[in-house]
Design an enzyme around this catalytic site. Structure first.
Site, PDB file in Angstrom:
ATOM      1  N   TYR A 155      48.562  15.378  37.093  1.00  0.00           N
ATOM      2  CA  TYR A 155      47.273  16.059  37.277  1.00  0.00           C
ATOM      3  C   TYR A 155      47.269  16.843  38.590  1.00  0.00           C
ATOM      4  O   TYR A 155      46.947  18.041  38.619  1.00  0.00           O
ATOM      5  CB  TYR A 155      46.139  15.028  37.255  1.00  0.00           C
ATOM      6  CG  TYR A 155      44.760  15.636  37.285  1.00  0.00           C
ATOM      7  CD1 TYR A 155      44.204  16.206  36.139  1.00  0.00           C
ATOM      8  CD2 TYR A 155      44.011  15.664  38.459  1.00  0.00           C
ATOM      9  CE1 TYR A 155      42.936  16.773  36.164  1.00  0.00           C
ATOM     10  CE2 TYR A 155      42.741  16.231  38.492  1.00  0.00           C
ATOM     11  CZ  TYR A 155      42.208  16.774  37.340  1.00  0.00           C
ATOM     12  OH  TYR A 155      40.950  17.341  37.374  1.00  0.00           O
ATOM     13  N   LYS A 159      47.066  20.959  39.225  1.00  0.00           N
ATOM     14  CA  LYS A 159      45.948  21.569  39.948  1.00  0.00           C
ATOM     15  C   LYS A 159      46.424  22.303  41.204  1.00  0.00           C
ATOM     16  O   LYS A 159      45.821  23.302  41.600  1.00  0.00           O
ATOM     17  CB  LYS A 159      44.900  20.504  40.288  1.00  0.00           C
ATOM     18  CG  LYS A 159      44.237  19.890  39.045  1.00  0.00           C
ATOM     19  CD  LYS A 159      43.517  20.939  38.219  1.00  0.00           C
ATOM     20  CE  LYS A 159      42.743  20.368  37.050  1.00  0.00           C
ATOM     21  NZ  LYS A 159      42.085  21.405  36.238  1.00  0.00           N
TER      22      LYS A 159
END
Ligand code: NAD
Length: 254
Positions: A155, A159
């Protein structure tokens, strides 16, 4: 934003849905909304019934470039133009104990395909159609894109990538009058965050405490900032990161 046309990915839920409602409230003429969850898109459309906006719902998996290309081409042929795009779709896969040693290849690939490649596919489809000057794109990253976090490698990496991608594109298209920004919300009370908390990824109360305001944000609060970045009021804001409200960046475990 009166009379303008926008596209929004991840529009069936959470932040994406709130962005659609805000665009409708601000007078957009048309919004092309997409998600893998068609039923959720129908709910978002229903929530806009009170406004004049025309909403077109399409099932699109942002990790599939052909689907994204077709969706944006159809949007331009239905509405005749595309003024701005909110690229919001994302996932937070994995349970709270996944490390860089134990992460499955499929989980890594899926997260990068949706959260990072999905934004690339979206921008590549949207950019040719945006007005020059005046077009705007906002890509949703996260405060997890500023600092790596334990048990959150896929994740966080996706990002981080969204920030680099947005800044690169802003440099490429600024001279043509197109603005591209990354938005980095702190913890926002949405299904994505709740699922992550229930799978043991972090403790929601501790994470709330780590924000400056001592609480999670609401999707509508993020939507206001995102729509500001899409609007002409942000005419000198590009290549930037608008991030919110974390004393300690990222999710905190118990
Ligand atoms: P959410 O789960 O409520 O909404 C995400 C939407 O994306 C869902 O409707 C889902 O169906 C859709 N989606 C998932 N995979 C997709 C795919 N392959 N193609 C198209 N659509 C897909 O979550 P949210 O919190 O509103 O998240 C929206 C964005 O905000 C995500 O990119 C997320 O990473 C980011 N974000 C969320 C938070 C938070 O605390 N909630 C914080 C920072 C960033």
């Amino acid at each position: 934003m009166k009379g303008r046309i926008y596209s929004v990915t991840g529009a069936a839920s959470g932040i994406g849905q709130a962005v659609v409602l805000r665009l409708a409230e601000l007078g957009a003429r048309g919004i092309a909304i997409s998600d893998v969850n068609l039923e959720g898109l129908g709910k978002t459309k229903k929530l806009c019934e009170a406004s004049e906006v025309q909403i077109e719902c399409t099932r699109v998996d942002v990790s599939n470039p052909d689907q994204v290309d077709r969706w944006i081409a159809d949007t331009v042929s239905v509405f005749g133009r595309l003024d701005g795009a909110a690229n919001v779709a994302g996932i937070a896969a994995g349970d709270g104990d996944t490390t860089c040693q134990t992460i499955k290849k499929e989980e890594w690939d899926r997260t990068i395909s949706i959260n990072l490649n999905g934004i690339m596919h979206s921008m590549r489809a949207q950019l040719p159609h945006l007005p020059r000057p005046g077009g705007a794109i906002v890509n949703v990253s996260s405060t997890s894109g500023l600092r790596g976090f334990p048990y959150s490698a896929a994740y966080s990496t996706s990002k981080f990538g969204v920030i680099g991608l947005s800044a690169s594109a802003a440099g490429e298209f600024g001279k043509e009058g197109i603005r591209i920004n990354a938005l980095l919300p702190g913890p926002i009370d949405t299904p994505l965050l709740r699922e992550r908390a229930s799978s043991g990824g972090f403790d929601a109360d501790v994470t709330s405490e780590a924000t400056c305001l001592g609480r999670m944000g609401k999707p509508a609060e993020v939507a206001k900032v995102l729509c500001f970045l899409l609007s002409d009021d942000a005419s000198f804001v590009t290549g930037g990161m608008s991030h919110a409200n974390m004393r300690t960046i990222g999710f905190l475990r118990i």
